[in-house]
Design a protein around this motif. Sequence first.
Motif, PDB file in Angstrom:
ATOM      1  N   LEU A   1      -9.212  -9.381  -2.217  1.00  0.00           N
ATOM      2  CA  LEU A   1      -8.496  -8.110  -2.141  1.00  0.00           C
ATOM      3  C   LEU A   1      -8.968  -7.190  -3.252  1.00  0.00           C
ATOM      4  O   LEU A   1      -9.131  -7.598  -4.386  1.00  0.00           O
TER       5      LEU A   1
ATOM      6  N   SER B   1     -10.153 -13.363  -5.829  1.00  0.00           N
ATOM      7  CA  SER B   1      -9.478 -12.801  -4.663  1.00  0.00           C
ATOM      8  C   SER B   1     -10.373 -11.782  -3.974  1.00  0.00           C
ATOM      9  O   SER B   1     -11.113 -11.043  -4.622  1.00  0.00           O
TER      10      SER B   1
ATOM     11  N   ARG C   1      -6.196  -2.407  -2.022  1.00  0.00           N
ATOM     12  CA  ARG C   1      -5.506  -3.220  -1.022  1.00  0.00           C
ATOM     13  C   ARG C   1      -4.370  -4.012  -1.649  1.00  0.00           C
ATOM     14  O   ARG C   1      -3.319  -4.190  -1.055  1.00  0.00           O
ATOM     15  N   ARG C   2      -4.603  -4.489  -2.864  1.00  0.00           N
ATOM     16  CA  ARG C   2      -3.563  -5.233  -3.556  1.00  0.00           C
ATOM     17  C   ARG C   2      -2.377  -4.309  -3.843  1.00  0.00           C
ATOM     18  O   ARG C   2      -1.222  -4.712  -3.705  1.00  0.00           O
TER      19      ARG C   2
ATOM     20  N   ALA D   1      -0.472  -3.825  -0.683  1.00  0.00           N
ATOM     21  CA  ALA D   1       0.298  -5.033  -0.380  1.00  0.00           C
ATOM     22  C   ALA D   1       1.535  -5.125  -1.255  1.00  0.00           C
ATOM     23  O   ALA D   1       2.621  -5.499  -0.782  1.00  0.00           O
ATOM     24  N   ILE D   2       1.412  -4.746  -2.530  1.00  0.00           N
ATOM     25  CA  ILE D   2       2.580  -4.774  -3.421  1.00  0.00           C
ATOM     26  C   ILE D   2       3.620  -3.754  -2.987  1.00  0.00           C
ATOM     27  O   ILE D   2       4.826  -4.039  -2.951  1.00  0.00           O
TER      28      ILE D   2
ATOM     29  N   PHE E   1      -8.424  -3.754  -5.630  1.00  0.00           N
ATOM     30  CA  PHE E   1      -7.239  -3.263  -6.309  1.00  0.00           C
ATOM     31  C   PHE E   1      -6.417  -2.366  -5.391  1.00  0.00           C
ATOM     32  O   PHE E   1      -5.201  -2.426  -5.380  1.00  0.00           O
TER      33      PHE E   1
END
Length: 111
Positions: free
Chosen positions: A6, A4, A10-11, A14-15, A8
């Motif tokens: 993304l 991915s 950015r992830r 997003a979460i 950590f």
Amino acid sequence: MRESTLTFGRRGVAIVLAAVVVLMAVALLLGGRAAAGEEEAFGGSDAAATTQLEEAGHEPWFEPLMPPAGGEIESGLFALQAGLGGVALGYVFGRLRGRPARAPRTAEASG
């Protein structure tokens, strides 16, 4: 296997955003179910106070000269009042923030 793109961070953002969206959807769903069958889902404090005063036997002192034609117009007038209040507050805060820039500089004038 493709990894991915993304990171950590950015992830994680997003979460969190997905969780906020799900939370808002659940709140709308539960609020809609609670409001089913009722006249207004989220009644204001003015209406609640009026109902309690009328139940206690108090009568209004006067009737409005121009009662609003409907609930939408009443809500629109309330929104207009809130908007005008926001503009007035913004003007006052802007004037207060700009006051030092407009003040004459006594140190420069004397020296």
